[in-house]
Design an enzyme around this catalytic site. Structure first.
Site, PDB file in Angstrom:
ATOM      1  N   ARG A 488       0.833  -1.203   0.000  1.00  0.00           N
ATOM      2  CA  ARG A 488       0.000   0.000   0.000  1.00  0.00           C
ATOM      3  C   ARG A 488       0.874   1.262   0.000  1.00  0.00           C
ATOM      4  NH1 ARG A 488      -1.864  -1.586   5.917  1.00  0.00           N
ATOM      5  NH2 ARG A 488      -0.253  -0.556   7.144  1.00  0.00           N
ATOM      6  N   ASP A 489       0.220   2.398   0.181  1.00  0.00           N
ATOM      7  CA  ASP A 489       0.950   3.669   0.144  1.00  0.00           C
ATOM      8  C   ASP A 489       1.658   3.900   1.473  1.00  0.00           C
ATOM      9  OD1 ASP A 489      -1.281   3.867   1.661  1.00  0.00           O
ATOM     10  OD2 ASP A 489      -2.029   5.720   0.778  1.00  0.00           O
ATOM     11  N   GLU A 490       2.577   3.020   1.791  1.00  0.00           N
ATOM     12  CA  GLU A 490       3.266   3.115   3.068  1.00  0.00           C
ATOM     13  C   GLU A 490       4.697   2.582   2.911  1.00  0.00           C
ATOM     14  OE1 GLU A 490       0.776   2.201   6.320  1.00  0.00           O
ATOM     15  OE2 GLU A 490       2.290   2.711   7.803  1.00  0.00           O
ATOM     16  N   TRP A 554       8.355   0.659  19.726  1.00  0.00           N
ATOM     17  CA  TRP A 554       8.849   1.074  18.408  1.00  0.00           C
ATOM     18  C   TRP A 554      10.256   1.644  18.573  1.00  0.00           C
ATOM     19  CZ3 TRP A 554       4.189  -0.611  18.971  1.00  0.00           C
ATOM     20  CH2 TRP A 554       3.506  -1.084  17.867  1.00  0.00           C
ATOM     21  N   GLU A 766      -1.202  -8.503   8.468  1.00  0.00           N
ATOM     22  CA  GLU A 766      -1.038  -7.420   9.438  1.00  0.00           C
ATOM     23  C   GLU A 766      -1.980  -7.608  10.628  1.00  0.00           C
ATOM     24  OE1 GLU A 766      -2.062  -3.584   7.853  1.00  0.00           O
ATOM     25  OE2 GLU A 766      -0.947  -2.564   9.439  1.00  0.00           O
TER      26      GLU A 766
HETATM   27  C1  BGC Z   1       2.156   0.079  10.041  1.00  0.00           C
HETATM   28  C2  BGC Z   1       2.616  -0.776  11.175  1.00  0.00           C
HETATM   29  C3  BGC Z   1       3.231   0.118  12.185  1.00  0.00           C
HETATM   30  C4  BGC Z   1       2.093   0.911  12.706  1.00  0.00           C
HETATM   31  C5  BGC Z   1       2.426   1.737  13.872  1.00  0.00           C
HETATM   32  C6  BGC Z   1       1.084   0.967  10.543  1.00  0.00           C
HETATM   33  O1  BGC Z   1       0.586   1.804   9.595  1.00  0.00           O
HETATM   34  O2  BGC Z   1       1.774  -0.658   8.949  1.00  0.00           O
HETATM   35  O3  BGC Z   1       3.069  -1.982  10.934  1.00  0.00           O
HETATM   36  O4  BGC Z   1       4.012  -0.465  13.127  1.00  0.00           O
HETATM   37  O5  BGC Z   1       1.463   1.651  11.692  1.00  0.00           O
HETATM   38  O6  BGC Z   1       1.355   2.272  14.378  1.00  0.00           O
END
Ligand code: BGC
Length: 890
Positions: A488-490, A554, A766
């Site tokens: 996706r757009d990420e 994180w 996910e």
């Molecule tokens: C990502 C995750 C990430 C998370 C954090 C998402 O958009 O795909 O895997 O760790 O945001 O909030």
């Protein structure tokens, strides 16, 4: 270098023939061409008799003008041994080999008994890249036209011709770009690599690729040409429409071709104002959106020697680039690693087909078509189908559309996009022309070409498929940097995802250089106050993620991921390099915490994607987010202390060990109740408390029991998210409830790992229910079918189910501790460690458990089978039989 002089070393001739030293490896490189280290560390593996131990070694470094030998160096170091010779400088070439001495481990080390010596290993060639800014004589260049960079622009072609007077003895191409590039010399592409130079924090680090192009050049006329596209530098990146021009609005190519002819004359072809530029056949190209290519606009022979026809070429203009930021690659380049043919083709209508490749993968299609000029073939991609059709909503704003406009070649045309990749299992092809689709379309898998180092298998086929899915999710999310998702757009380097997955990753593939490189970017992006970005490299992230805020689990990647690399590869330098950043993070958390060391403030993701969280609020799990934050604070403080101890910083080792204890005490006061339950009566809370050693000794057992009760009460359905999932099976195992861990593993109802498998997943999702039990796609806006985080359970499969655990950094010592259960009748794991292959396989034959182990030279091991005395193992293969055990049904 000190040590006994080589010739004085006694040799045991009998043993010589049995010893074999592999060619040494250099740092983390698979090919040591263009390396950036002037003092690269060397490693070697040894094959030899059972129980053999290295007692000394000699390294030889041979360069054109000197031969250096260390002489006999006493010791058993084999991994990342310091460079023994004078520094390499730019373009240095060295041949390196090693020989070793040693004997059986039963020998008394102090005795005078003769050591056996190996032959010299085969040599490894090392060539350094351009190490100083002064090595670059040209300048970065860009096409000399203006563009509206608020929209897509066609990628450019850049070229230059030159003449060589004689045959070429040696030629090297050094190249990098603002954007992404592919270079051609005399009409053919240089190297198999894709998406060069990848994605780093470009203002801090821009990597240069090095190619041996000796055979590409000829006396007389030659041409070098380069494609140049937006890539990560200028292309649209990020969610909610994303941002363009993140690093700049002007693309640039920086290249230097150094040619030495047979007479020793050197010609340097550099990017400068003598180059020409033109637009080419690619009309647009974006990592998310895909590529549009008009073959009618190809310029025949544009990178070939000789005259070209076609549009007039423009000039180029110089672009500023700080040459001091240029560096080499630490990990392998991205390239095509496999071709996957469709397993099913369905005709949807005239010239429309739906293709299923049987595997959710990352890459792009190669098509072979035949039709009229102007015919257009459209390729759309998706990870899943819904109601029998491509389902593309999860891609959000990533169009994932490639288009090819034919030139009308009667012999057919072959095309594959150049500067994009998609995450897909299915593709719809519209406007197909020519021969059978099935035989003329293939999916090409692209990722960083990491060396596969780990495998796992057991008697349960669904678990095997789960493990396979973990591998595929790793493949798909290791396209130059460790990403959350590939479709996706990420596609960002989310710190939390890799933090939890790194131990699994490090078992499956050699990702020491790859992750080491990303950690350098993390270091570059860490804020001066210690805040660690959510994702690295940093891009604008809307109100949620910008400005960056400190968030547990994180950000802890800054401490725990270097530690994982130390644990799995024995690389002390990575710990050293990342130490200040790790410390800065832990110091920041200490400042953000209350006087009782509990971190109660700020924005926290908690146990992200706990299945109880509603689709649109993934942070709303059942575990108190500040409990998670405080648990991680203690764990990271402890690991900064441990890192300091490894690095010989004893004052900091003590200080951070003490801080960890204080946080632990704060955790206990705030979250642990007198009966051993936690204020968050949730599996993730217990898993953290158990695995991060946060409980007082007298409450551990009760907390473990409570965890098992909760897991049972949920019917062995998953009740954990990104934080708890990687820990839960280990926590149950440690608490003495391994059968409950197996029942979680083997659960097939939603949410569970095998639910995904039973729903036909070929990668890790996910969300536990990215696809809902009725086969429809989860309505959440964030629903990927390829995220490795929940696949972190594979590390438990390796360490506990098969039983292969590192017990000292780099697997210098191994603990084989299989815990058979769940009715499995066999399991095995193989790992190519820095010392060589380590493996274990176990199986039941009636009530006898047969365990087969392999330990490489340089490694000692224990075999710990429950209810049996622990056995000490030396290198070599051994088969062990344990009676009185039987496979228990789950
Ligand atoms: C990502 C995750 C990430 C998370 C954090 C998402 O958009 O795909 O895997 O760790 O945001 O909030």
């Amino acid at each position: 270098m000190s040590g006994i002089v080589f010739h004085s070393c006694p040799v045991d001739d009998d043993a010589v023939a049995m010893l074999l030293v592999e060619a040494p490896t250099v740092e983390h490189h698979q090919v040591a061409l263009g390396i950036n280290e002037s003092r690269p560390r060397l490693s070697w593996t040894i094959d030899g008799p059972r129980g053999w131990r290295q007692r000394g070694y000699e390294i030889e470094v041979c360069r054109a003008d000197r031969l250096f030998r260390t002489g006999f160096v006493a010791g058993d170091d084999q991994v990342l041994v310091a460079w023994p010779d004078a520094d390499l400088v730019s373009r240095s070439v060295a041949q390196v080999r090693v020989r070793v001495w040693g004997g059986s481990s039963e020998d008394d080390e102090a005795s005078e008994s003769p050591f056996a010596a190996s032959d010299w290993s085969p040599s490894t060639r090392i060539e350094s890249g351009l190490l100083c800014p002064e090595d670059w004589s040209g300048t970065a260049i860009s096409p000399d036209w203006d563009e509206d960079t608020s929209v897509d622009n066609p990628p450019a072609l850049l070229r230059r011709t030159f003449t060589l007077a004689a045959e070429v003895r040696r030629a090297r191409l050094y190249v990098t770009a603002h954007g992404v590039t592919e270079v051609e010399i005399n009409g053919t592409k240089v190297g198999e690599q894709a998406l060069l130079p990848g994605w780093t924090t470009y203002s801090h680090r821009l990597r240069v690729a090095t190619f041996d192009v000796t055979t590409r050049l000829q006396p007389g006329a030659n041409t070098i040409g380069a494609w140049l596209a937006d890539g990560w530098y200028r292309g649209r990146l990020g969610f909610d429409g994303g941002t363009r021009n993140i690093y700049g609005d002007r693309l640039a190519l920086l290249a230097q071709l150094e040619i030495e002819d047979v007479h020793g004359r050197v010609t340097v072809v550099r990017t400068d104002e003598s180059w020409q530029a033109s637009r080419g056949p690619i009309l647009r190209s974006g990592l998310y959106d895909g590529e549009r290519y008009d073959a009618r606009k190809e310029i025949p022979n544009w990178s070939g020697a000789g005259v070209i026809e076609g549009p007039a070429w423009s000039g180029v203009r110089p672009v500023e680039r700080d040459l001091a930021t240029l560096t080499g690659f630490d990990g392998p380049y991205v390239q095509c690693v496999a071709d996957v043919p469709p397993v099913d083709v369905r005709e949807l209508g005239s010239s429309r087909y739906l293709l299923d490749f049987g595997q959710n993968l990352v890459g792009r299609l190669r098509i072979q078509v035949r039709g009229a000029a102007g015919d257009t073939v459209r390729l759309t991609h998706a990870e899943v189908l819904q109601d029998g059709e491509l389902y593309r909503r999860p891609l959000r704003d990533a169009e994932a559309l490639d288009e090819y406009i034919l030139r009308g070649d009667p012999d057919g045309e072959v095309w594959e996009p150049r500067f994009t990749v998609h995450g897909f299992r299915y593709a719809e092809i519209d406007g197909w022309v020519g021969d059978s689709v099935r035989d003329h379309v293939v999916a090409r898998v692209y990722h960083s070409d990491l060396r596969a180092t780990g495998s796992f298998e057991c008697s349960d086929e669904l678990v095997n498929r789960l493990h396979e899915n973990v591998i595929w999710s790793m493949r798909g999310n290791m396209v130059d940097l460790p990403t959350d998702c590939p479709q996706r757009d990420e596609r960002l380097g989310w710190t939390g995802d890799v933090q939890v997955f790194a131990p699994t990753a490090a078992f499956l593939f050699d990702c020491s250089g790859f992750l080491g490189s990303w950690l350098k970017d993390l270091d570059a992006e860490q804020l001066p106050d210690g805040t660690v970005p959510w994702y690295v490299p940093v891009i604008p992230g809307g109100d949620y993620w910008t400005p960056i805020r400190p968030g547990a689990a994180w950000a802890d990647a800054v401490v725990l991921t270097p530690w994982t690399l130390w644990e799995r590869y024995g690389d002390r330098d990575i710990l050293e390099r990342q130490f200040d950043g790790a410390k800065a993070w832990v110091d920041l958390v200490a400042r953000l915490s209350d006087d009782d060391h509990v971190w109660r403030s700020g924005f926290q993701l908690g146990d992200w994607l706990d299945p109880i969280a509603p689709p649109e609020d993934p942070a709303a799990g059942r575990t108190d987010r500040h409990l998670v934050a405080t648990a991680y604070a203690a764990w990271s403080a402890r690991h900064v202390g441990l890192s300091a101890a490894v690095l010989g910083r004893s004052r900091e080792a003590q200080a951070y060990a003490a801080l960890a204890q204080q946080i632990r005490a704060g955790f206990q006061a705030a979250y642990v109740l007198p009966d051993g339950t936690l204020t968050s009566d949730a599996p993730t809370a217990y898993a953290l408390a158990i695995m991060f050693d946060l409980l007082p000794a007298d409450l551990r057992e009760r907390a473990g029991r409570r965890l098992a009760d909760l897991v049972r009460a949920s019917g062995h359905l998953i009740a954990t998210g990104f934080v708890g999932t990687p820990l839960i099976c280990d926590a149950l195992t440690r608490a003495g409830f391994v059968e409950d861990a197996y029942r979680l593993l083997l659960q097939r109802q939603c949410p569970s790992w095998l639910f995904m498998v039973e729903m036909g997943a070929t990668t890790i999702w996910e969300r536990w229910d990215s696809m809902l039990p009725d086969g429809s796609v989860n309505p959440g806006g964030m629903t990927s079918f390829n995220h490795y985080a929940l696949g972190a359970v594979a590390d438990w499969l390796h360490r506990v189910v098969a039983g292969l655990q590192p017990a000292a950094p780099g697997y210098r010592r191994v603990r084989f501790a299989p815990r058979p259960g769940g009715g499995l009748t066999s399991a095995q794991a193989v790992h190519e460690s820095p010392y060589g292959r380590i493996s274990i396989s176990w199986r039941y034959a009636g009530d006898v458990l047969i365990v087969d182990t392999l330990v490489p030279i340089g490694v000692t091991a224990v075999l710990d089978v429950q209810d049996h005395p622990v056995l000490e193992l030396v290198s070599g293969r051994a088969i062990h039989r344990f009676r009185g055990l039987s496979a228990q049904a789950s």
